[in-house]
Design a protein around this motif. Structure first.
Motif, mmCIF file in Angstrom:
data_model
loop_
_atom_site.group_PDB
_atom_site.id
_atom_site.type_symbol
_atom_site.label_atom_id
_atom_site.label_comp_id
_atom_site.label_asym_id
_atom_site.label_seq_id
_atom_site.Cartn_x
_atom_site.Cartn_y
_atom_site.Cartn_z
ATOM 1 N N ILE A 34 -8.675 -5.823 6.248
ATOM 2 C CA ILE A 34 -8.267 -5.716 4.847
ATOM 3 C C ILE A 34 -9.303 -6.469 4.015
ATOM 4 O O ILE A 34 -9.474 -7.682 4.178
ATOM 5 C CB ILE A 34 -6.861 -6.313 4.602
ATOM 6 C CG1 ILE A 34 -5.811 -5.666 5.524
ATOM 7 C CG2 ILE A 34 -6.474 -6.184 3.127
ATOM 8 C CD1 ILE A 34 -5.499 -4.217 5.251
ATOM 9 N N ASN A 82 -12.058 -1.613 4.813
ATOM 10 C CA ASN A 82 -10.607 -1.556 4.977
ATOM 11 C C ASN A 82 -10.213 -0.557 6.056
ATOM 12 O O ASN A 82 -10.538 0.630 5.958
ATOM 13 C CB ASN A 82 -9.942 -1.155 3.654
ATOM 14 C CG ASN A 82 -10.006 -2.266 2.647
ATOM 15 O OD1 ASN A 82 -9.218 -3.204 2.697
ATOM 16 N ND2 ASN A 82 -10.973 -2.188 1.732
ATOM 17 N N PRO A 84 -6.601 -0.530 7.682
ATOM 18 C CA PRO A 84 -5.255 -0.991 8.010
ATOM 19 C C PRO A 84 -4.637 -0.150 9.125
ATOM 20 O O PRO A 84 -5.094 0.965 9.402
ATOM 21 C CB PRO A 84 -4.488 -0.806 6.700
ATOM 22 C CG PRO A 84 -5.209 0.294 6.009
ATOM 23 C CD PRO A 84 -6.659 0.144 6.404
ATOM 24 N N ARG A 121 1.584 -7.495 2.136
ATOM 25 C CA ARG A 121 0.595 -6.444 2.409
ATOM 26 C C ARG A 121 1.227 -5.058 2.319
ATOM 27 O O ARG A 121 0.653 -4.143 1.731
ATOM 28 C CB ARG A 121 -0.044 -6.640 3.785
ATOM 29 C CG ARG A 121 -1.030 -7.785 3.843
ATOM 30 C CD ARG A 121 -1.806 -7.818 5.151
ATOM 31 N NE ARG A 121 -1.010 -7.732 6.355
ATOM 32 C CZ ARG A 121 -0.384 -8.753 6.930
ATOM 33 N NH1 ARG A 121 -0.459 -9.957 6.391
ATOM 34 N NH2 ARG A 121 0.304 -8.583 8.039
#
Length: 189
Positions: A34, A82, A84, A121
């Protein structure tokens, strides 16, 4: 103070990049990237979370149309910094045993089941990042006294942001990304 393990040291001054995750075999399971920072679950996973993800996986697998697959705990490469890892995703790509990530354009839906350590998050950071990457549908599932509550979002293409499409308790019926009907009460004991 103990020195950091070598795998935790970023390979460059700018930090971590999406492709670096594939070269960290020592990293804990469920390591995400992230904003160029490694994020991994340090707290034990709750049984409620794992059970819900398993039951939802099975329920969705029974309903997906041809050409759509359910992926569990696979990263999505949103951009260079990024990657995730949603709890579940729906993809239009066929199964490929060596795949380690998906591109946003191959993902129709991402699902996050909120845990105490991931709440911020899941509710804010990922909500904005998945939308900015163009993923059409996002579900954020909360624990409400042991029962799942699904917050559903759809991408508003003109603004590039998610618009709330409903909050579902007990049952969920959605026409997108395909016809989905879920008995939410049946997903938990």
């Amino acid at each position: 103070m103990t020195a950091l393990p070598q795998w935790m040291v970023p390979p460059r001054a700018e930090g971590w990049f999406a492709e670096d995750l594939d070269h960290l075999p020592e990293a804990p399971r469920h390591t995400e990237l992230i904003d160029g920072a490694l994020v991994f679950m340090m707290s034990p996973q709750r049984w409620w979370h794992g059970h819900l993800v398993t039951m939802l996986t099975v329920a969705l697998m029974q309903q997906v149309p041809d050409g759509v697959s359910v992926g569990r705990e696979m990263t999505v490469r949103l951009d260079a910094r990024n990657r995730p890892e949603p709890d579940l995703l729906l993809t239009t790509l066929p199964y490929e045993e060596d795949r380690t990530w998906f591109a946003p354009e191959d993902v129709q839906l991402v699902v996050e089941v909120v845990s105490p350590e991931s709440a911020h998050r899941d509710r804010t950071v990922k909500l904005h990042k998945y939308a900015a990457a163009g993923i059409p549908h996002y579900w954020c599932i909360e624990d409400e006294n042991g029962a799942p509550v699904v917050h559903v979002y759809e991408l508003d293409r003109p603004t590039g942001a998610y618009a709330p499409a409903g909050i579902f308790r007990h049952s969920l019926k959605r026409p997108v990304p395909f016809d989905i009907t879920l008995d939410l009460d049946a997903l938990t004991p």
